[in-house]
Scaffold this active site. Structure first.
Site, PDB file in Angstrom:
ATOM      1  N   GLU A 184       5.720   7.105   7.648  1.00 13.71           N
ATOM      2  CA  GLU A 184       5.050   6.660   8.869  1.00 13.71           C
ATOM      3  C   GLU A 184       5.942   5.651   9.568  1.00 13.71           C
ATOM      4  O   GLU A 184       6.812   5.034   8.937  1.00 13.71           O
ATOM      5  CB  GLU A 184       3.691   6.030   8.553  1.00 13.71           C
ATOM      6  CG  GLU A 184       2.682   6.997   7.956  1.00 13.71           C
ATOM      7  CD  GLU A 184       1.335   6.338   7.666  1.00 13.71           C
ATOM      8  OE1 GLU A 184       1.182   5.144   8.018  1.00 13.71           O
ATOM      9  OE2 GLU A 184       0.462   6.999   7.093  1.00 13.71           O
TER      10      GLU A 184
ATOM     11  N   ASP B 125       3.707  -9.565  -7.934  1.00 11.18           N
ATOM     12  CA  ASP B 125       2.729  -9.386  -6.856  1.00 11.18           C
ATOM     13  C   ASP B 125       1.430 -10.075  -7.271  1.00 11.18           C
ATOM     14  O   ASP B 125       0.881  -9.772  -8.329  1.00 11.18           O
ATOM     15  CB  ASP B 125       2.483  -7.895  -6.628  1.00 11.18           C
ATOM     16  CG  ASP B 125       1.601  -7.621  -5.413  1.00 11.18           C
ATOM     17  OD1 ASP B 125       0.904  -8.559  -4.958  1.00 11.18           O
ATOM     18  OD2 ASP B 125       1.603  -6.483  -4.928  1.00 11.18           O
TER      19      ASP B 125
ATOM     20  N   GLY C  96       0.771  -1.238   0.000  1.00  7.27           N
ATOM     21  CA  GLY C  96       0.000   0.000   0.000  1.00  7.27           C
ATOM     22  C   GLY C  96       0.801   1.286   0.000  1.00  7.27           C
ATOM     23  O   GLY C  96       0.256   2.354   0.287  1.00  7.27           O
TER      24      GLY C  96
END
Length: 344
Positions: A239, A57, A28
């Protein structure tokens, strides 16, 4: 390093000898958009070279990214003649192998010992699906009948981090596995050939076939550890979990002696003067982790990409977005690109 690394992927695009480029990271974070963008910039800057972008993937987002259907066979990108894409399905590749085994070994019913043995082998080896996907890749990058290399560089849009690491272990894993199979084939190959012949199958020289694959895999393993031929581009967002996953990935890649010196950081807001309180709060959080990455990876190419108002889909939108991999994004002069993409 005394000289600060340029915050772009220009060194990759201008590299003369790279044959393998891996793009990976946590799920993501924009791996497919990044791998597509890298491939486009390579194709645009080097029109005399041929490139192949492969998705390993299982989610397969290349077709969605380019708004063009791709499958297990390489297909040229419409509007970019020196770039082709393909999507490898590990499960499908394994199923095809098992069907081929049935046709080769013949069928002696449900108690066929050879079929049972092959089923046990293909079902008990961790990562066997990725292994045969990898062999499928080797087929597509081989030489043509005219001894011309089909593609100068292969770019991998990899699965999320765990699967990526398993995929990168394949050359050494296959090398060990094939060595063992080669040993067994020397002892049992003639017996298997006779047995296959008695079942109506074709006679197979197991030893020479295994040796052929082993030589190929050994060569690729060497290439993966050569920074002139292979590099890995990490993709993340600003993050904590993504930063943690990126560091783990880099340490793992270093243990494989694989070159990694570029990190693409996606979905950045680049603003603390907006009237949007939520945007400002998020940017402050992103800035905290960006500062950590600047310090931790000071000798890496850190490419900072903006969060856009729309999805990056279609060749023209990918071209607009991808140029900021080469020319660092400046929020003051390039802010318009956030809203410039065409709706697909």
């Amino acid at each position: 390093m005394d000289i600060e690394a340029e915050p772009s992927l220009r060194s990759i695009v201008n590299h003369e000898s790279l044959k393998w480029i891996f793009v990976g990271g946590k799920g993501g974070v924009g791996k497919t958009t990044t791998s597509s963008s890298i491939s486009i910039q390579l194709a645009l800057h080097n029109p005399n070279k041929k490139y192949l972008l492969i998705s390993t993937d299982p989610a397969h987002n290349l077709s969605d990214a380019f708004n063009q259907k791709f499958g297990k066979d390489a297909r040229q990108v419409e509007g970019l003649p020196n770039l082709s894409c393909m999507e490898i399905d590990p499960d499908s590749t394994l199923e095809n192998l098992q069907k081929n085994n049935e046709s080769t070994f013949g069928s002696a019913g449900g108690n066929d010992p050879l079929k049972s043995m092959m089923g046990d082998i293909t079902g008990s080896i961790p990562g066997i699906d990725e292994a045969f996907s990898f062999m499928e890749v080797l087929k597509h990058i081989g030489e043509t009948k005219e001894n011309q290399i089909k593609y100068d560089t292969v770019i991998f849009d990899t699965a999320p981090t765990g699967h990526t690491l398993r995929f990168l272990q394949l050359p050494s894993t296959l090398e060990k596995l094939l060595g063992k199979v080669n040993e067994l084939s020397g002892r049992f190959g003639p017996m298997l050939n006779n047995l296959l012949g008695s079942q109506g199958g074709q006679s197979i020289d197991f030893a020479s076939k295994i040796k052929e694959i082993q030589v190929q895999v050994t060569e690729v393993n060497k290439q993966f550890q050569d920074p002139e031929l292979t590099t890995f581009v990490c993709v993340c967002i600003s993050e904590f979990l993504s930063l943690y996953e990126t560091e783990r990935l880099i340490q793992e890649l270093m243990s494989y002696n694989m070159d990694v010196n570029s990190i693409v950081i996606n979905q950045l807001l680049f603003s603390d003067d907006s009237e949007c309180r939520r945007c400002n709060a998020r940017w402050r959080m992103q800035k905290k982790y960006l500062d950590q990455m600047d310090e931790l990876y000071e000798d890496y190419h850190l490419v900072k990409m903006p969060l856009l108002a729309m999805e990056v889909r279609g060749l023209e939108n990918l071209k607009k977005f991808s140029k900021y991999l080469i020319e660092p994004y400046n929020s003051e002069t390039d802010g318009h690109v956030v809203f410039d993409l065409e709706e697909q």
